[in-house]
Write a protein that holds these residues in place. Structure first.
Motif, PDB file in Angstrom:
ATOM      1  N   UNK A  53     -51.353 -52.587 -15.883  1.00 62.67           N
ATOM      2  CA  UNK A  53     -51.142 -53.860 -15.198  1.00 62.67           C
ATOM      3  C   UNK A  53     -50.808 -54.945 -16.206  1.00 62.67           C
ATOM      4  N   UNK A  54     -50.354 -56.070 -15.659  1.00 58.71           N
ATOM      5  CA  UNK A  54     -50.131 -57.235 -16.519  1.00 58.71           C
ATOM      6  C   UNK A  54     -51.474 -57.881 -16.824  1.00 58.71           C
ATOM      7  N   UNK A  55     -51.553 -58.508 -17.987  1.00 54.38           N
ATOM      8  CA  UNK A  55     -52.820 -59.102 -18.408  1.00 54.38           C
ATOM      9  C   UNK A  55     -52.657 -60.584 -18.670  1.00 54.38           C
ATOM     10  N   UNK A  56     -53.601 -61.369 -18.131  1.00 56.04           N
ATOM     11  CA  UNK A  56     -53.569 -62.818 -18.333  1.00 56.04           C
ATOM     12  C   UNK A  56     -54.869 -63.279 -18.972  1.00 56.04           C
TER      13      UNK A  56
ATOM     14  N   UNK B 285     -49.899 -60.703 -21.546  1.00 56.47           N
ATOM     15  CA  UNK B 285     -48.544 -61.047 -21.104  1.00 56.47           C
ATOM     16  C   UNK B 285     -48.441 -62.551 -20.887  1.00 56.47           C
ATOM     17  N   UNK B 286     -49.542 -63.124 -20.380  1.00 56.57           N
ATOM     18  CA  UNK B 286     -49.557 -64.554 -20.071  1.00 56.57           C
ATOM     19  C   UNK B 286     -50.856 -65.169 -20.581  1.00 56.57           C
TER      20      UNK B 286
ATOM     21  N   UNK C  67     -45.937 -65.310 -22.350  1.00 59.50           N
ATOM     22  CA  UNK C  67     -45.682 -66.631 -21.781  1.00 59.50           C
ATOM     23  C   UNK C  67     -46.947 -67.472 -21.937  1.00 59.50           C
ATOM     24  N   UNK C  68     -46.803 -68.584 -22.630  1.00 59.04           N
ATOM     25  CA  UNK C  68     -47.916 -69.530 -22.797  1.00 59.04           C
ATOM     26  C   UNK C  68     -47.707 -70.670 -21.802  1.00 59.04           C
ATOM     27  N   UNK C  69     -48.739 -70.950 -21.004  1.00 58.01           N
ATOM     28  CA  UNK C  69     -48.628 -72.012 -19.996  1.00 58.01           C
ATOM     29  C   UNK C  69     -49.634 -73.111 -20.333  1.00 58.01           C
ATOM     30  N   UNK C  70     -49.117 -74.309 -20.561  1.00 52.91           N
ATOM     31  CA  UNK C  70     -50.007 -75.455 -20.785  1.00 52.91           C
ATOM     32  C   UNK C  70     -50.244 -76.153 -19.460  1.00 52.91           C
TER      33      UNK C  70
ATOM     34  N   UNK D  23     -42.411 -67.469 -24.465  1.00 48.83           N
ATOM     35  CA  UNK D  23     -42.026 -68.627 -23.654  1.00 48.83           C
ATOM     36  C   UNK D  23     -43.157 -69.632 -23.650  1.00 48.83           C
ATOM     37  N   UNK D  24     -42.806 -70.915 -23.703  1.00 47.93           N
ATOM     38  CA  UNK D  24     -43.802 -71.997 -23.677  1.00 47.93           C
ATOM     39  C   UNK D  24     -43.460 -72.938 -22.539  1.00 47.93           C
ATOM     40  N   UNK D  25     -44.303 -72.958 -21.501  1.00 46.93           N
ATOM     41  CA  UNK D  25     -44.006 -73.849 -20.373  1.00 46.93           C
ATOM     42  C   UNK D  25     -45.238 -74.690 -20.021  1.00 46.93           C
ATOM     43  N   UNK D  26     -44.967 -75.919 -19.566  1.00 44.98           N
ATOM     44  CA  UNK D  26     -46.045 -76.784 -19.077  1.00 44.98           C
ATOM     45  C   UNK D  26     -46.003 -76.761 -17.560  1.00 44.98           C
ATOM     46  N   UNK D  27     -47.195 -76.773 -16.956  1.00 46.39           N
ATOM     47  CA  UNK D  27     -47.302 -76.735 -15.495  1.00 46.39           C
ATOM     48  C   UNK D  27     -48.264 -77.819 -15.050  1.00 46.39           C
ATOM     49  N   UNK D  28     -47.781 -78.720 -14.191  1.00 47.59           N
ATOM     50  CA  UNK D  28     -48.641 -79.782 -13.644  1.00 47.59           C
ATOM     51  C   UNK D  28     -49.158 -79.317 -12.282  1.00 47.59           C
ATOM     52  N   UNK D  29     -50.483 -79.112 -12.171  1.00 49.48           N
ATOM     53  CA  UNK D  29     -51.013 -78.564 -10.909  1.00 49.48           C
ATOM     54  C   UNK D  29     -51.160 -79.586  -9.801  1.00 49.48           C
TER      55      UNK D  29
END
Ligand SMILES: NC(=O)c1ccc[n+]([C@@H]2O[C@H](COP(=O)([O-])OP(=O)(O)OC[C@H]3O[C@@H](n4cnc5c(N)ncnc54)[C@H](OP(=O)(O)O)[C@@H]3O)[C@@H](O)[C@H]2O)c1
Length: 228
Positions: free
Chosen positions: A13-16, A90-91, A143-146, A186-192
């Motif tokens: 499976x994918x791992x976060x 993975x993430x 993928x790094x998510x800020x 990948x480096x992405x920012x996410x505003x929840x």
């Protein structure tokens, strides 16, 4: 033996890795990613909440550990534990966050240390984790998510330490994206969005909870973004 077979299946499976999984958005991400079949590694400082996560999810593919993002050897210890089981991530969701002194106040009513303590988590803690992972995991395919905030792009009064720490991390993410994309990271920012969580209640105690998002909805949006 049984344990070994189980671990092999996990690896398919994918791992976060979700930082700050003990409450709010982090906890919602733990539940949403587990339900979607991901292997989940998470940490936070509150032992009672980490124990509860372990108990509730005892038959699921999750490892939850006590760790303070600001403490380098805590990170070394948990990364070793996570990587022994899951191999690589993975993430990585950089969700753990610090609001700073409350009630929120103008920057001129704060001391430099009030800014430092917020940056210690929101900037240096995240940075330390990323640098350790880039070294440990080798290059590529993560993928790094800020988890950012509109307070990092809109200059709201009284949000000095928090807003500037989010803006600094967002900018570093943009730089790292240009540096790392050819290597497959990948480096992405996410505003929840504004969510009904402990942090929001502390920041704006008078806010109407009915106008706030359920953190599970933000977690589902993030999962959708990542899986897309
Ligand atoms: N709520 C909102 O409206 C909103 C809006 C935009 C962005 N955000 C962002 O969303 C993220 C999650 O916040 P939330 O609203 O869900 O608030 P929350 O419920 O207070 O969650 C914050 C999480 O961060 C963890 N944490 C804080 N410092 C840590 C440290 N030094 N080491 C390890 N874990 C640490 C906490 O765990 P422990 O206390 O157990 O360590 C907790 O699980 C934050 O980055 C926040 O800035 C929130």
């Amino acid at each position: 033996m049984e344990n070994k077979i189980e671990r092999k299946e996990w690896m398919q499976n994918k791992t976060v890795l979700i930082t700050g999984g003990t409450s709010g958005l982090g906890r919602a991400c733990v539940d949403v990613f587990l339900d979607a079949g991901w292997n989940v590694a998470t940490f936070g400082r509150r032992f009672n909440l980490i124990s509860e996560i372990r108990e509730v999810n005892r038959n699921k593919n999750i490892i939850a550990e006590v760790c303070d993002l600001r403490v380098s050897n805590h990170l070394d210890n948990v990364l070793e534990i996570f990587q022994k089981t899951f191999g690589r991530f993975d993430v990585v969701i950089l969700n753990a966050g610090e609001l700073g002194k409350t009630p929120l106040r103008n920057s001129s009513d704060l001391e430099p240390n009030d800014f430092r303590s917020v940056f210690e988590t929101n900037f240096f803690g995240n940075l330390s984790l990323i640098l350790k992972l880039l070294k440990k995991q080798g290059k590529g395919n993560t993928t790094y998510v800020h988890i950012t905030s509109d307070a990092g792009s809109t200059p709201y009064p009284c949000w000095g330490p928090y807003g500037s720490s989010k803006a600094a991390m967002d900018f570093l993410f943009r730089i790292m994206q240009t540096e790392e994309e050819k290597l497959g990271n990948r480096f992405i920012s996410f505003d929840p969005g504004d969510m009904n969580t402990e942090m929001h209640r502390l920041a704006l105690p008078g806010d109407d909870p009915d106008r706030l998002k359920n953190p599970c909805d933000s977690a589902r949006e993030l999962l959708e973004l990542i899986e897309r």
